[in-house]
Design a protein around this motif. Structure first.
Motif, mmCIF file in Angstrom:
data_model
loop_
_atom_site.group_PDB
_atom_site.id
_atom_site.type_symbol
_atom_site.label_atom_id
_atom_site.label_comp_id
_atom_site.label_asym_id
_atom_site.label_seq_id
_atom_site.Cartn_x
_atom_site.Cartn_y
_atom_site.Cartn_z
ATOM 1 N N THR A 64 0.838 -1.204 0.000
ATOM 2 C CA THR A 64 0.000 0.000 0.000
ATOM 3 C C THR A 64 0.871 1.251 0.000
ATOM 4 O O THR A 64 0.606 2.200 -0.759
ATOM 5 N N ASP A 65 1.911 1.265 0.807
ATOM 6 C CA ASP A 65 2.834 2.405 0.814
ATOM 7 C C ASP A 65 3.480 2.579 -0.557
ATOM 8 O O ASP A 65 3.650 3.707 -1.031
ATOM 9 N N MET A 66 3.834 1.460 -1.196
ATOM 10 C CA MET A 66 4.446 1.519 -2.520
ATOM 11 C C MET A 66 3.476 2.120 -3.538
ATOM 12 O O MET A 66 3.869 2.929 -4.384
ATOM 13 N N ILE A 67 2.205 1.754 -3.458
ATOM 14 C CA ILE A 67 1.204 2.271 -4.399
ATOM 15 C C ILE A 67 1.077 3.790 -4.256
ATOM 16 O O ILE A 67 1.039 4.514 -5.253
ATOM 17 N N TYR A 68 1.018 4.277 -3.028
ATOM 18 C CA TYR A 68 0.924 5.726 -2.819
ATOM 19 C C TYR A 68 2.198 6.434 -3.263
ATOM 20 O O TYR A 68 2.150 7.553 -3.770
ATOM 21 N N THR A 123 4.955 -13.961 -4.162
ATOM 22 C CA THR A 123 4.210 -13.208 -5.162
ATOM 23 C C THR A 123 2.983 -12.568 -4.523
ATOM 24 O O THR A 123 2.460 -13.051 -3.528
ATOM 25 N N ALA A 124 2.549 -11.480 -5.124
ATOM 26 C CA ALA A 124 1.367 -10.784 -4.633
ATOM 27 C C ALA A 124 0.677 -10.114 -5.809
ATOM 28 O O ALA A 124 1.278 -9.883 -6.865
ATOM 29 N N SER A 125 -0.568 -9.809 -5.603
ATOM 30 C CA SER A 125 -1.352 -9.091 -6.597
ATOM 31 C C SER A 125 -2.175 -8.040 -5.867
ATOM 32 O O SER A 125 -2.748 -8.313 -4.812
ATOM 33 N N VAL A 126 -2.193 -6.842 -6.417
ATOM 34 C CA VAL A 126 -2.994 -5.773 -5.828
ATOM 35 C C VAL A 126 -3.818 -5.128 -6.934
ATOM 36 O O VAL A 126 -3.333 -4.883 -8.034
ATOM 37 N N GLN A 156 11.577 -9.261 -3.530
ATOM 38 C CA GLN A 156 12.991 -9.323 -3.874
ATOM 39 C C GLN A 156 13.792 -9.827 -2.672
ATOM 40 O O GLN A 156 13.263 -9.991 -1.582
ATOM 41 N N GLU A 157 15.075 -10.034 -2.882
ATOM 42 C CA GLU A 157 15.945 -10.515 -1.803
ATOM 43 C C GLU A 157 16.026 -9.537 -0.638
ATOM 44 O O GLU A 157 16.200 -9.939 0.502
ATOM 45 N N ASP A 158 15.894 -8.238 -0.930
ATOM 46 C CA ASP A 158 15.963 -7.224 0.127
ATOM 47 C C ASP A 158 14.602 -6.980 0.796
ATOM 48 O O ASP A 158 14.416 -5.981 1.477
ATOM 49 N N GLU A 159 13.651 -7.900 0.571
ATOM 50 C CA GLU A 159 12.309 -7.854 1.156
ATOM 51 C C GLU A 159 11.423 -6.766 0.577
ATOM 52 O O GLU A 159 10.343 -6.511 1.083
ATOM 53 N N SER A 160 11.870 -6.076 -0.474
ATOM 54 C CA SER A 160 11.025 -5.083 -1.125
ATOM 55 C C SER A 160 10.187 -5.783 -2.195
ATOM 56 O O SER A 160 10.512 -6.878 -2.646
ATOM 57 N N TRP A 161 9.098 -5.152 -2.582
ATOM 58 C CA TRP A 161 8.230 -5.680 -3.629
ATOM 59 C C TRP A 161 8.495 -4.914 -4.914
ATOM 60 O O TRP A 161 8.600 -3.690 -4.905
ATOM 61 N N LYS A 162 8.608 -5.650 -6.022
ATOM 62 C CA LYS A 162 8.825 -5.039 -7.334
ATOM 63 C C LYS A 162 7.724 -5.502 -8.286
ATOM 64 O O LYS A 162 7.221 -6.622 -8.196
ATOM 65 N N ILE A 163 7.397 -4.630 -9.220
ATOM 66 C CA ILE A 163 6.351 -4.916 -10.209
ATOM 67 C C ILE A 163 6.899 -5.891 -11.237
ATOM 68 O O ILE A 163 7.964 -5.672 -11.797
ATOM 69 N N PHE A 164 6.155 -6.947 -11.485
ATOM 70 C CA PHE A 164 6.543 -7.949 -12.464
ATOM 71 C C PHE A 164 5.581 -7.961 -13.645
ATOM 72 O O PHE A 164 5.854 -8.537 -14.679
ATOM 73 N N GLY A 165 4.449 -7.337 -13.472
ATOM 74 C CA GLY A 165 3.452 -7.239 -14.529
ATOM 75 C C GLY A 165 2.352 -6.294 -14.089
ATOM 76 O O GLY A 165 2.156 -6.075 -12.897
#
Length: 177
Positions: A64-68, A123-126, A156-165
């Motif tokens: 959610t923080d990433m989206i904002y 993996t996650a989807s929002v 990712q390895e650093d526990e951050s989430w990155k967009i894959f699609g």
């Protein structure tokens, strides 16, 4: 999962404040120390719940923080900052995003609401809805858009989430990218 403890402690906090206030008023009017100690215990438990909620950062809160943050980058027309949230393994996605963002000059972008969030392992989807206003760089068309965006994410390895699609659609106008 206990969402009231890990993601939103507003209801327990409100309940704790109300119960403590009632107990403190009762203790004051009856001059009863036992009721006052119970009220202080309720305050301590409420503070513990709120502190626990603030210390636990869930995947949903991180995304959610990433989206904002992405909405702020879109508002600033900062394509490279947006690309920084895309997985290095998904270079085609970054190129597609650059091409789409290059067509528009965004004046405002706000997240209207998050429809769904699901995560399974790494993996996650929002699924969320945004509201934006801007214009085409070449066509000169101006206006508002209310796109529905679905992001596919990988941890990712650093526990951050990155967009894959990702996919962007506007149910009102019928377009989908």
């Amino acid at each position: 999962m206990i969402h009231w403890l890990t993601e939103d402690a507003f209801v327990p906090m409100l309940t704790g404040i109300f119960v403590a206030a009632v107990l403190l008023l009762m203790a004051w009017s009856a001059r009863n120390k036992v009721v006052m100690y119970v009220a202080l215990l309720v305050v301590a438990v409420t503070v513990g719940i709120v502190t626990t909620e603030m210390l636990i950062v869930t995947d949903r809160e991180t995304v959610t923080d990433m989206i904002y943050e992405l909405a702020g980058h879109v508002r600033a027309n900062d394509v490279e900052a947006i690309a920084g949230h895309i997985s290095p393994a998904a270079s085609g996605i970054a190129d597609r995003m650059r091409a789409q963002m290059g067509r528009f000059k965004i004046e405002s972008c706000t997240i209207v609401g998050i429809n769904a969030f699901s995560s399974e392992g790494e993996t996650a989807s929002v699924d969320f809805v945004a509201w934006g206003q801007g214009s085409e760089r070449r066509g000169g068309l101006e206006g508002a858009a209310n796109p529905r965006v679905i992001l596919e994410l990988r941890k990712q390895e650093d526990e951050s989430w990155k967009i894959f699609g990702y996919s962007v659609s506007n149910p009102r106008s019928g377009y989908s990218l």
